[in-house]
Structures are given as C-alpha cells and as structure tokens.
Design a protein around this motif. Structure first.
Motif, short mmCIF file in Angstrom:
data_model
loop_
_atom_site.label_atom_id
_atom_site.label_comp_id
_atom_site.label_asym_id
_atom_site.label_seq_id
_atom_site.Cartn_x
_atom_site.Cartn_y
_atom_site.Cartn_z
N CYS A 251 0.83 -1.21 0.00
CA CYS A 251 0.00 0.00 0.00
C CYS A 251 0.87 1.26 0.00
CB CYS A 251 -0.92 -0.01 1.23
SG CYS A 251 -2.11 1.34 1.22
N PRO A 252 0.62 2.21 -0.90
CA PRO A 252 1.40 3.46 -0.93
C PRO A 252 0.96 4.47 0.13
CG PRO A 252 -0.23 3.49 -2.68
CD PRO A 252 -0.36 2.15 -2.01
N VAL A 253 -0.07 4.11 0.90
CA VAL A 253 -0.58 4.96 1.97
C VAL A 253 -0.23 4.31 3.30
CG1 VAL A 253 -2.64 6.07 2.94
CG2 VAL A 253 -2.47 5.67 0.47
N PRO A 254 0.24 5.06 4.31
CA PRO A 254 0.55 4.43 5.60
C PRO A 254 -0.68 3.78 6.23
CG PRO A 254 0.55 6.83 5.78
CD PRO A 254 0.48 6.51 4.33
N VAL A 255 -0.50 2.56 6.75
CA VAL A 255 -1.61 1.79 7.32
C VAL A 255 -1.40 1.68 8.83
CG1 VAL A 255 -2.83 -0.41 7.35
CG2 VAL A 255 -1.92 0.49 5.19
N LEU A 256 -2.43 2.04 9.59
CA LEU A 256 -2.42 1.90 11.05
C LEU A 256 -3.39 0.78 11.41
CD1 LEU A 256 -1.58 4.93 10.44
CD2 LEU A 256 -2.36 5.45 12.76
N THR A 257 -2.99 -0.07 12.36
CA THR A 257 -3.85 -1.17 12.77
C THR A 257 -4.16 -1.07 14.26
OG1 THR A 257 -1.90 -2.57 13.15
CG2 THR A 257 -3.01 -2.77 11.01
N GLY A 258 -5.40 -1.43 14.59
CA GLY A 258 -5.82 -1.56 15.98
C GLY A 258 -6.71 -2.77 16.07
N LEU A 259 -6.11 -3.93 16.31
CA LEU A 259 -6.81 -5.21 16.18
C LEU A 259 -6.84 -5.95 17.51
CD1 LEU A 259 -5.08 -6.27 12.83
CD2 LEU A 259 -7.33 -5.21 13.10
N GLY A 260 -8.02 -6.19 18.03
CA GLY A 260 -8.15 -7.03 19.21
C GLY A 260 -7.78 -6.31 20.49
N HIS A 261 -7.23 -7.10 21.42
CA HIS A 261 -6.86 -6.59 22.74
C HIS A 261 -5.37 -6.24 22.76
CE1 HIS A 261 -10.77 -7.75 24.21
NE2 HIS A 261 -10.59 -9.00 23.82
N GLU A 262 -4.93 -5.78 23.90
CA GLU A 262 -3.53 -5.40 24.05
C GLU A 262 -2.59 -6.58 23.89
OE1 GLU A 262 -2.93 -3.30 27.65
OE2 GLU A 262 -4.27 -1.64 27.15
N ILE A 263 -3.06 -7.79 24.22
CA ILE A 263 -2.17 -8.95 24.17
C ILE A 263 -2.09 -9.54 22.77
CG2 ILE A 263 -2.60 -9.56 26.57
CD1 ILE A 263 -4.54 -11.68 25.59
N ASP A 264 -2.95 -9.08 21.85
CA ASP A 264 -2.99 -9.67 20.51
C ASP A 264 -1.97 -8.98 19.60
OD1 ASP A 264 -5.16 -11.40 21.11
OD2 ASP A 264 -6.48 -9.66 21.04
N ARG A 265 -1.36 -9.80 18.73
CA ARG A 265 -0.41 -9.27 17.75
C ARG A 265 -0.53 -10.12 16.50
NH1 ARG A 265 2.80 -4.54 17.23
NH2 ARG A 265 4.46 -4.99 15.73
N SER A 266 -1.07 -9.56 15.44
CA SER A 266 -1.31 -10.31 14.22
C SER A 266 -0.24 -10.01 13.19
CB SER A 266 -2.69 -9.95 13.64
OG SER A 266 -2.68 -8.60 13.21
N VAL A 267 -0.25 -10.78 12.10
CA VAL A 267 0.68 -10.54 11.00
C VAL A 267 0.42 -9.17 10.39
CG1 VAL A 267 1.43 -11.34 8.72
CG2 VAL A 267 0.94 -13.00 10.52
N ALA A 268 -0.86 -8.77 10.33
CA ALA A 268 -1.19 -7.44 9.81
C ALA A 268 -0.50 -6.35 10.62
CB ALA A 268 -2.71 -7.23 9.80
N ASP A 269 -0.42 -6.54 11.96
CA ASP A 269 0.29 -5.58 12.81
C ASP A 269 1.77 -5.51 12.43
OD1 ASP A 269 -1.90 -4.81 14.41
OD2 ASP A 269 -1.72 -6.65 15.56
N GLU A 270 2.35 -6.68 12.10
CA GLU A 270 3.78 -6.74 11.83
C GLU A 270 4.15 -5.98 10.56
OE1 GLU A 270 5.81 -7.86 13.93
OE2 GLU A 270 4.56 -9.06 15.25
#
Length: 452
Positions: A251-270
């Motif tokens: 994506c040429p636009v910066p992407v911010l993610t807020g997925l799930g709870h504080e303990i969650d970390r997805s590939v999309a976050d990475e």
C-alpha cells in the motif's frame, strides 16, 4: 428376528444360515460394535465446515481434503457437553467457527433415522488449534521476512496532519464506535471514508483485502486504519492472512492497525506502518499527531510574529535612512541626466537626416533581393520534392509486391520474419500483389551456410 416367507414354488428352509436384522436391530448392532471397538472414544482432527446452531445444540461437519477426495464426518455437540466445554474455550479464547482446524474427542454413533454415521463430541484439544494458528502464522511471517516486506509500509511517509482517513472495519461494532467517538471528542475536523467489511468468518479475508486495495488507489487519503475489537483467538486469525499482509505491505498509503486486545499481535500488525493496541489507541495516535502539528505551527507562528516585529522595526529605520540618501542622490542624478539629454537631442538633430537616408537605401536593396529569392527557392524545393516522391514510390509495399515479393503473417496476425516464427501445422497467410494465400505449414528448413 424374523422374515415372512412367500410361496414362489421355491423351497424355503425353516431357518436361515445367516441372521437377518431389522434396520433398528442393525443400527443397535453397529453401535454395539463401535462401542466395543472404540472404547473410551476416539480423537479426530479436521476442519470445521457447515457449522450451525439448532437450539442449544451445535452441529457441524469435520472435513479433510485428501488424494481420494474430501472426507466428511458429521459431528454433534449437544447442549450439556457444549456447556461443559465453554470455560475451556473461553480460557484459550477460542470459538468454534467454519474453517477452524480442531482435534476433538467423542464417541462414534450410527443414527438409524438418518442412516448416517456421526461423532458425538465429548472433548476438544485447544492447544492443537492454537498450535495450528501459530504454525500458519509463522509460515506467513517467514515468507514475508524473506521477501523484505515487513518494513515496506513503514517507509511510507505519514502526513503531519492525517485528517483524511480511510477506515476498514465492521460498522456498528464497538470498535467502530470507540474509534469514531474518540475522534469526535477531539474537536478536530477529521474526514472519514469508511469501508464496512466483515472482520471474521469466511468472507472477512477477501473483504478486508479488497477494502485496503481500494483505498490504496485513492490519492486523497493521508492514512488507512484497519480496526476491530477483541474476540476469540481463531477469529482474530483472519488478520494473520498472507493476502491481507501483502496488500498492506504494497500500500502506498501508511496503514495503522488496531486489532483485538492489548495482548494480541497479528501478521497485519507486523507489516503495518504503525500497530496500535486498540481501535481507541489508533484514534489517539491520529489525534496526537495532528495536535502536535497544531502546537508546532502555533509556536512557529508566534516566533515568526516576534521576529517580524523586530525585523519590521529595523527595516523601517533602514528605509528612512535609505529614503533620505535616495532623495539627495536623485536630485543630483536628475540634473546630470538633463544635461546629457540636451546633448543627445542636439546630436540627434544633426545626424538624423543622414541616418534616415542610409536606412532607406538599405531597405530598397533588401526589397529587390526579397523579390528575386522566392522564385529560386520554389524551383529548388520542387526538384527536392520530385526526388523524394520517387524514393517513396520505390519503397511502396504495393510496388514491392508487384515485383514478386510477398508478406507472410501467422494465425495471430504477427509478421513472420524467421522460420522460428512458424511451426508445423501452423496456419500462415501470405499476401501477394493480387490477393492472399492461406496455407498450413508442413515443414520448416533453416538456411545452411552452403545454401545459395
């Protein structure tokens, strides 16, 4: 067990050598054999499909794609067992969903009324599902890391005032309301473009991917935000999708993610430019960045005002002094200019008539030459055009075809320049001066060095 005998002039023995079951008796016999053969139940692994809740009970199919096709096992999860397993699922943050890989325990049961073999579910191995999710996630991460995609979106510049935001979320959820309400409370004029998508289930992966890709094509967005609230671990696994991750990375636009709870970390976050813990934190990051810009702008403006006042005062003094100097020098310069002007007027009065006479003579000579040159130029240009017309005629394909040359195209309409452009059984069309010939190639021969 009995069976009526019919008189077809055949000899019917009093007793059969093999027993004959009724359907119900056969079902009971099958279940007795299943209980003896699989004492204590069996463990089966597979993918959940066609899950449905009917009242307090849950029914689904356990499927497996194999070399011989798809294997299917019907599973019944009755209310008492479902209630007993609920704390275990909550502990590991899992929820039974289509597409979820599970390892379950139960007893085989043949249902006479439906004529189907099924499994009465009694237990579940949550670590198997968690391990499957983790393994899938690790494989995706390895591929993305090997291709250097983890930092691609982070290198995209973020606007200092990210007011125009594309939001990928499920509208109506708590995540969406928390995000929107946080922005509204800030009092800043954010402009939101919202893509209402599924964030769990079978269609979630494709809908989220398509929404991000659609926003990526727009040039009026400062940032894209992907948010969803907390949920079961396997539901959040949607955002471990390689398809979603690659779309974010490209994506040429910066992407911010807020997925799930504080303990969650997805590939999309990475792979995202910035990964926040919650949807509210995403909104806070946008607000903080904008407020920081506003503060820096106000501070810079105040500094500009102060420096401008000092510079204006100094400039006023300098201008006053310069004005006095200019006034004095202007009077002297005007007097000198008047003297020089009078001298030049006198010279012009003396030399003007002679210069006018010379200019008139030069103009007459130039007019005579101008009348003579067009005729010569036209004659030479006509000769050059005749020569060029002859050359063009010689290069005309129609002339070349009349001399015996031909033009050959293959079935796709491409020009054939070499024997390698055609193969055996290919159709070729040859253009001659008086028409075309369509032929099928039976053989091709390369020209040897010895060929004439």
């Amino acid at each position: 067990m009995s069976q009526p005998a019919f008189d077809f002039d055949d000899v019917v023995p009093d007793e059969f050598a093999d027993p004959t079951f009724t359907v119900g008796e056969l079902a009971e016999a099958i279940n007795e054999q299943l209980q003896r053969g699989f004492r204590g139940g069996i463990w089966v692994r597979g993918e959940i499909s066609d899950l449905s809740n009917r009242g307090a009970h849950t029914y689904f199919s356990l499927i497996e794609e194999g070399d011989k096709g798809k294997g299917v096992l019907n599973v019944q999860l009755f209310a008492p067992t479902k209630q007993r397993l609920a704390p275990l699922l909550r502990k590991f943050r899992l929820e039974l969903r289509n597409g979820m890989n599970v390892r379950i325990n139960g007893d085989l049961d043949f249902w006479a009324q439906g004529g189907r073999l099924g499994l009465k579910m009694a237990n579940l191995d949550p670590k198997f599902t968690i391990g499957d999710i983790a393994q899938s996630r690790d494989e995706v991460m390895r591929r993305l890391t090997a291709e250097g995609l983890l930092d691609t979106n982070r290198r995209v510049r973020v606007s200092p005032v990210p007011l125009r935001v594309g939001v990928v979320t499920s509208v109506g959820t708590a995540a969406w309301h928390d995000f929107r309400d946080e922005l509204e409370r800030s009092g800043i004029g954010f402009q939101l473009s919202v893509a209402d998508v599924r964030v769990q289930g079978d269609m979630a992966e494709n809908m989220v991917t398509a929404a991000i890709a659609r926003f990526a094509l727009r040039r009026d967005l400062d940032a894209i935000v992907v948010i969803r609230g907390g949920g079961a671990r396997n539901e959040l696994a949607v955002f471990d999708s390689e398809k979603i991750a690659r779309t974010i990375a490209a994506c040429p636009v910066p992407v911010l993610t807020g997925l799930g709870h504080e303990i969650d970390r997805s590939v999309a976050d990475e792979v995202a430019h910035t990964a926040l813990k919650t949807p509210t934190a995403c909104a806070g990051a946008l607000i903080e960045r904008t407020q920081r810009y506003i503060g820096e702008t106000e501070q810079a403006f105040s500094s500009i005002v102060q420096r401008s006042e000092v510079a204006l005062s100094d400039a006023t003094n300098d201008l006053s002094e310069a004005a006095h100097r200019i006034a004095r020098r202007t009077y002297a310069a005007v007097e000198r200019s008047d003297e020089r002007l009078k001298m030049r007027v006198d010279r012009l009065a003396r030399s003007g008539p002679a210069a006018l006479t010379r200019s008139t003579e030069r103009l007459d000579r130039a007019s005579a030459r101008l009348l003579e040159r067009p005729t010569d130029l036209l004659a030479r240009s006509t000769q050059r055009l005749d020569v060029l017309a002859a050359r063009v005629g010689a290069l005309d394909p129609t002339v070349q075809l009349a001399r015996g040359w031909t033009i050959t195209h293959n079935a796709a309409g491409d020009l054939v320049r070499s024997t390698a452009d055609l193969g055996v059984d290919d159709v070729a069309t040859t253009t001659l001066a008086d028409g075309t010939i369509t032929s099928i190639v039976t053989a091709t021969h390369l020209k040897d060095d010895t060929d004439a």
